[in-house]
Design a protein around this motif. Structure first.
Motif, PDB file in Angstrom:
ATOM      1  N   UNK A  69      22.180  45.664 -15.354  1.00 56.21           N
ATOM      2  CA  UNK A  69      20.804  45.203 -15.347  1.00 56.21           C
ATOM      3  C   UNK A  69      19.839  46.090 -16.103  1.00 56.21           C
ATOM      4  N   UNK A  70      20.338  47.161 -16.739  1.00 56.86           N
ATOM      5  CA  UNK A  70      19.466  48.095 -17.446  1.00 56.86           C
ATOM      6  C   UNK A  70      19.829  48.215 -18.920  1.00 56.86           C
ATOM      7  N   UNK A  71      21.103  48.364 -19.203  1.00 59.89           N
ATOM      8  CA  UNK A  71      21.544  48.574 -20.594  1.00 59.89           C
ATOM      9  C   UNK A  71      22.549  47.503 -20.998  1.00 59.89           C
ATOM     10  N   UNK A  72      22.375  46.300 -20.491  1.00 57.71           N
ATOM     11  CA  UNK A  72      23.401  45.276 -20.635  1.00 57.71           C
ATOM     12  C   UNK A  72      23.711  44.912 -22.086  1.00 57.71           C
ATOM     13  N   UNK A  73      22.691  44.671 -22.894  1.00 60.51           N
ATOM     14  CA  UNK A  73      22.949  44.265 -24.272  1.00 60.51           C
ATOM     15  C   UNK A  73      23.682  45.355 -25.037  1.00 60.51           C
ATOM     16  N   UNK A  74      23.272  46.596 -24.848  1.00 55.05           N
ATOM     17  CA  UNK A  74      23.954  47.712 -25.512  1.00 55.05           C
ATOM     18  C   UNK A  74      25.401  47.811 -25.039  1.00 55.05           C
ATOM     19  N   UNK A  96      27.584  45.022 -26.536  1.00 56.37           N
ATOM     20  CA  UNK A  96      27.896  45.279 -27.948  1.00 56.37           C
ATOM     21  C   UNK A  96      28.963  46.368 -28.086  1.00 56.37           C
ATOM     22  N   UNK A  97      28.863  47.401 -27.271  1.00 59.14           N
ATOM     23  CA  UNK A  97      29.859  48.475 -27.304  1.00 59.14           C
ATOM     24  C   UNK A  97      31.240  47.955 -26.913  1.00 59.14           C
ATOM     25  N   UNK A  98      31.278  47.120 -25.890  1.00 60.82           N
ATOM     26  CA  UNK A  98      32.554  46.560 -25.447  1.00 60.82           C
ATOM     27  C   UNK A  98      33.157  45.637 -26.517  1.00 60.82           C
ATOM     28  N   UNK A  99      32.318  44.884 -27.185  1.00 65.17           N
ATOM     29  CA  UNK A  99      32.803  44.019 -28.268  1.00 65.17           C
ATOM     30  C   UNK A  99      33.363  44.857 -29.401  1.00 65.17           C
ATOM     31  N   UNK A 100      32.663  45.913 -29.787  1.00 66.89           N
ATOM     32  CA  UNK A 100      33.143  46.800 -30.857  1.00 66.89           C
ATOM     33  C   UNK A 100      34.469  47.453 -30.474  1.00 66.89           C
ATOM     34  N   UNK A 101      34.620  47.794 -29.202  1.00 65.61           N
ATOM     35  CA  UNK A 101      35.826  48.481 -28.749  1.00 65.61           C
ATOM     36  C   UNK A 101      37.034  47.553 -28.663  1.00 65.61           C
ATOM     37  N   UNK A 102      36.835  46.345 -28.133  1.00 68.70           N
ATOM     38  CA  UNK A 102      37.975  45.474 -27.828  1.00 68.70           C
ATOM     39  C   UNK A 102      38.190  44.341 -28.822  1.00 68.70           C
ATOM     40  N   UNK A 103      37.223  44.080 -29.690  1.00 67.54           N
ATOM     41  CA  UNK A 103      37.342  43.002 -30.688  1.00 67.54           C
ATOM     42  C   UNK A 103      37.821  41.687 -30.046  1.00 67.54           C
ATOM     43  N   UNK A 154      22.129  36.647 -20.745  1.00 65.60           N
ATOM     44  CA  UNK A 154      22.287  38.019 -21.250  1.00 65.60           C
ATOM     45  C   UNK A 154      23.394  38.080 -22.291  1.00 65.60           C
ATOM     46  N   UNK A 155      24.537  37.499 -21.961  1.00 68.89           N
ATOM     47  CA  UNK A 155      25.679  37.538 -22.886  1.00 68.89           C
ATOM     48  C   UNK A 155      25.396  36.680 -24.117  1.00 68.89           C
ATOM     49  N   UNK A 156      24.789  35.521 -23.906  1.00 64.17           N
ATOM     50  CA  UNK A 156      24.483  34.625 -25.025  1.00 64.17           C
ATOM     51  C   UNK A 156      23.566  35.284 -26.038  1.00 64.17           C
ATOM     52  N   UNK A 157      22.614  36.077 -25.568  1.00 62.18           N
ATOM     53  CA  UNK A 157      21.679  36.751 -26.469  1.00 62.18           C
ATOM     54  C   UNK A 157      22.415  37.632 -27.468  1.00 62.18           C
ATOM     55  N   UNK A 158      23.462  38.297 -27.009  1.00 59.89           N
ATOM     56  CA  UNK A 158      24.246  39.171 -27.882  1.00 59.89           C
ATOM     57  C   UNK A 158      25.092  38.361 -28.865  1.00 59.89           C
ATOM     58  N   UNK A 159      25.594  37.220 -28.419  1.00 60.26           N
ATOM     59  CA  UNK A 159      26.528  36.436 -29.233  1.00 60.26           C
ATOM     60  C   UNK A 159      25.848  35.474 -30.205  1.00 60.26           C
ATOM     61  N   UNK A 160      24.548  35.295 -30.098  1.00 58.45           N
ATOM     62  CA  UNK A 160      23.845  34.336 -30.946  1.00 58.45           C
ATOM     63  C   UNK A 160      24.138  34.576 -32.424  1.00 58.45           C
TER      64      UNK A 160
END
Length: 296
Positions: A41-46, A49-56, A71-77
């Motif tokens: 609830x504080x650093x969710x978008x960051x 993104x870090x998890x996506x970069x790590x796990x592809x 929250x997740x959709x905002x990152x994936x847009x």
């Protein structure tokens, strides 16, 4: 395939252990890889993104309610990574709209058997997005009261309804859709990218999150029982008491500050609102066409 699960541990006020264990058990004998992590609830978008970069991942899955989904959709847009949905929140309106099975096994199976589909989103005031429903006026006031008093469940909503009814006031609004500008006195105005609220109350019978437009729904009259319909599954609203305008963009001005919420999250009080559709901006895993069933 690699699946990345973003779990909101507090969504819906319920323990997510059963969902986490269900994910692990489901993938135990499958040739796919899954990774799970918690949102804070504080650093969710960051963090996402870090998890996506790590796990592809091939798919990022939101485990929670409408807020988690957003929250997740905002990152994936705008990306090629599709969004999966496990409806583990108290309000799962968008999941219902998309035909996502409500149970753990069903929603997990859909991740494997479903298909990505380009889904519309609404950009609101340039820096916010709406996947489902936003509104100004009475319902947004109820969302504020609900959040402020940490109420849960339908009893909490009912208490909120009674409180809001005691203070309800008509808004004078100016609404511009395309070349048309209308002046109205209304209890609430909804930007609807879908048909119903998370409780199943249908406010926009022709809503479709895949059609490249949204609807502006103006509630000119709103009785106690019609407000109750916002939170319990009754018949659709009386069309004689509402107006619906199809739109790809809208500008709304209010003569006094109005309560405003986006996808079930209170955003404050505003006097100006601008919104525009972004057709097909988000890929979401949904049932294949032959498997889709009409939402309740």
């Amino acid at each position: 395939m690699t699946f990345l699960f973003a779990i909101n541990p507090v969504s819906g006020g319920t323990d997510k252990t059963v969902w986490e264990e269900g994910i692990t058990d489901f993938f135990a004998d499958l040739p796919h890889t899954c990774h799970q992590f918690h949102l804070d609830g504080k650093t969710d978008e960051t963090t996402i993104r870090q998890q996506i970069d790590q796990h592809k991942p091939d798919c990022v899955v939101a485990v929670g309610g409408d807020g988690t989904l957003k929250i997740v959709a905002t990152v994936l847009l705008g990306s090629d990574i599709p969004l999966g949905v496990l409806p583990a929140g108290s309000a799962n309106g968008m999941a219902r709209e998309l035909g996502i099975p409500p149970d753990i096994k069903g929603s997990l199976s859909l991740l494997i058997d479903g298909m990505p589909k380009a889904t519309d989103i609404i950009t609101v005031n340039e820096n916010d997005i709406c996947l489902h429903l936003s509104d100004i006026g009475l319902n947004a006031q109820l969302v504020r009261y609900y959040e402020k008093n940490n109420l849960r469940g339908k009893l909490g909503y009912l208490r909120g309804v009674i409180r809001v009814l005691q203070k309800r006031r008509l808004l004078r609004v100016s609404i511009t859709v395309g070349e048309e500008c209308v002046q109205r006195a209304a209890f609430m105005v909804v930007l609807a990218n879908a048909r119903m609220y998370g409780t199943g109350a249908v406010i926009n019978p022709d809503g479709d999150p895949f059609d490249g437009r949204f609807e502006v729904v103006i509630f000119r009259q709103l009785s106690f029982w019609e407000i109750i319909k916002l939170f319990w599954r009754y018949r659709p609203f009386d069309p004689k008491k509402i107006e619906i305008y199809p739109a790809t963009s809208v500008e709304i001005e209010t003569h006094r500050r109005a309560y405003f919420q986006v996808d079930g999250e209170y955003r404050g009080r505003i006097t100006n609102l601008k919104a525009v559709i972004r057709p097909g901006a988000l890929q979401v895993i949904v049932p294949k066409a032959e498997e889709q069933q009409p939402a309740d």
